[in-house]
Write a protein that holds these residues in place. Structure first.
Motif, mmCIF file in Angstrom:
data_model
loop_
_atom_site.group_PDB
_atom_site.id
_atom_site.type_symbol
_atom_site.label_atom_id
_atom_site.label_comp_id
_atom_site.label_asym_id
_atom_site.label_seq_id
_atom_site.Cartn_x
_atom_site.Cartn_y
_atom_site.Cartn_z
ATOM 1 N N LEU A 1 0.820 -1.201 0.000
ATOM 2 C CA LEU A 1 0.000 0.000 0.000
ATOM 3 C C LEU A 1 0.861 1.261 0.000
ATOM 4 N N CYS A 2 2.031 1.180 0.613
ATOM 5 C CA CYS A 2 2.926 2.344 0.688
ATOM 6 C C CYS A 2 3.853 2.305 -0.524
ATOM 7 N N LYS A 3 3.390 2.937 -1.615
ATOM 8 C CA LYS A 3 4.151 2.933 -2.864
ATOM 9 C C LYS A 3 4.418 4.334 -3.395
ATOM 10 N N SER A 4 3.623 5.302 -2.970
ATOM 11 C CA SER A 4 3.773 6.654 -3.511
ATOM 12 C C SER A 4 5.019 7.323 -2.931
ATOM 13 N N ARG A 5 5.489 8.315 -3.643
ATOM 14 C CA ARG A 5 6.667 9.055 -3.188
ATOM 15 C C ARG A 5 6.405 9.697 -1.829
ATOM 16 N N THR A 6 5.199 10.234 -1.661
ATOM 17 C CA THR A 6 4.839 10.875 -0.401
ATOM 18 C C THR A 6 4.890 9.875 0.749
ATOM 19 N N CYS A 7 4.307 8.701 0.536
ATOM 20 C CA CYS A 7 4.316 7.677 1.583
ATOM 21 C C CYS A 7 5.747 7.284 1.940
ATOM 22 N N LEU A 8 6.578 7.067 0.933
ATOM 23 C CA LEU A 8 7.951 6.614 1.174
ATOM 24 C C LEU A 8 8.828 7.701 1.804
ATOM 25 N N GLU A 9 8.421 8.968 1.699
ATOM 26 C CA GLU A 9 9.156 10.035 2.383
ATOM 27 C C GLU A 9 8.787 10.087 3.863
ATOM 28 N N VAL A 10 7.525 9.809 4.170
ATOM 29 C CA VAL A 10 7.062 9.844 5.556
ATOM 30 C C VAL A 10 7.388 8.529 6.264
ATOM 31 N N TRP A 11 7.184 7.433 5.567
ATOM 32 C CA TRP A 11 7.411 6.089 6.111
ATOM 33 C C TRP A 11 8.559 5.461 5.322
ATOM 34 N N ARG A 12 9.744 5.540 5.845
ATOM 35 C CA ARG A 12 10.948 5.074 5.144
ATOM 36 C C ARG A 12 11.132 3.569 5.320
#
Length: 184
Positions: free
Chosen positions: A82-93
């Motif tokens: 579910l965590c695939k977007s750039r925004t998600c990966l910046e917040v959740w590394r």
């Protein structure tokens, strides 16, 4: 027996220069060997995952090799990210390793199988019990777990417990009679 003496040519400037070179060479060799052993110790001695008691949550949770709290996103799995977007990966590394050659190691207290998940960007993310592991950008120090319970990116983020949750005891079926109470 007479003491061993240096040859006469060993006292001049050429001998001192030779002695300095030999000392420097030995020193560099020793430093290189020490650095090699230190790197080997770090590569094999630092666990990828450890268990740590978090006093704020009053739970024993999983942390990375630097002591940072690790999270999972429910209902995410290795087959459904579910965590695939750039925004998600910046917040959740994602917790990643450099190559498949890295030996995954969990310190005592962490239960479950560890594996690697190859993400679409080619990075290798560490998983535990089938859960991709992440760090929260809002945690700035060891012991923080400020991402626990956040709802975002299609699910709920939670700290990863060091041990899997215990299964609830089976419920009594309606057809089975209750156990007698003998007053003990």
């Amino acid at each position: 027996m007479p003491p061993i003496q240096d040859p006469p040519e060993a006292t001049g400037p050429a001998w001192r220069k030779h002695l300095r070179r030999a000392t420097l060479t030995a020193s560099l060799l020793f430093t290189g060997v020490a650095a090699l052993f230190a790197n080997l110790a770090l590569a094999t001695g630092t666990p990828t995952l450890s268990a740590s008691h978090n006093s704020m949550l009053n739970k024993t949770i999983v942390v990375d090799g630097r002591g940072r709290t690790l999270y999972a996103l429910s209902p995410e799995t290795v087959h459904r990210l579910l965590c695939k977007s750039r925004t998600c990966l910046e917040v959740w590394r994602p917790l990643t390793v450099r190559s498949r050659a890295v030996k995954l190691h969990a310190a005592g207290g962490v239960e479950g199988d560890m594996a690697l998940l190859k993400r679409s960007d080619g990075k290798l993310q560490v998983t535990l019990r089938g859960l991709p592991l992440y760090r929260f950008s809002g945690d700035s120090a060891n012991g923080q777990a400020s991402g626990d319970g956040i709802r975002s990116f299609g699910g709920r983020w939670h700290v990863v417990p060091a041990k899997p949750a215990q299964a609830a005891p089976p419920a009594m079926s309606p057809s089975s009679p209750p156990s007698p109470n003998y007053g003990y």
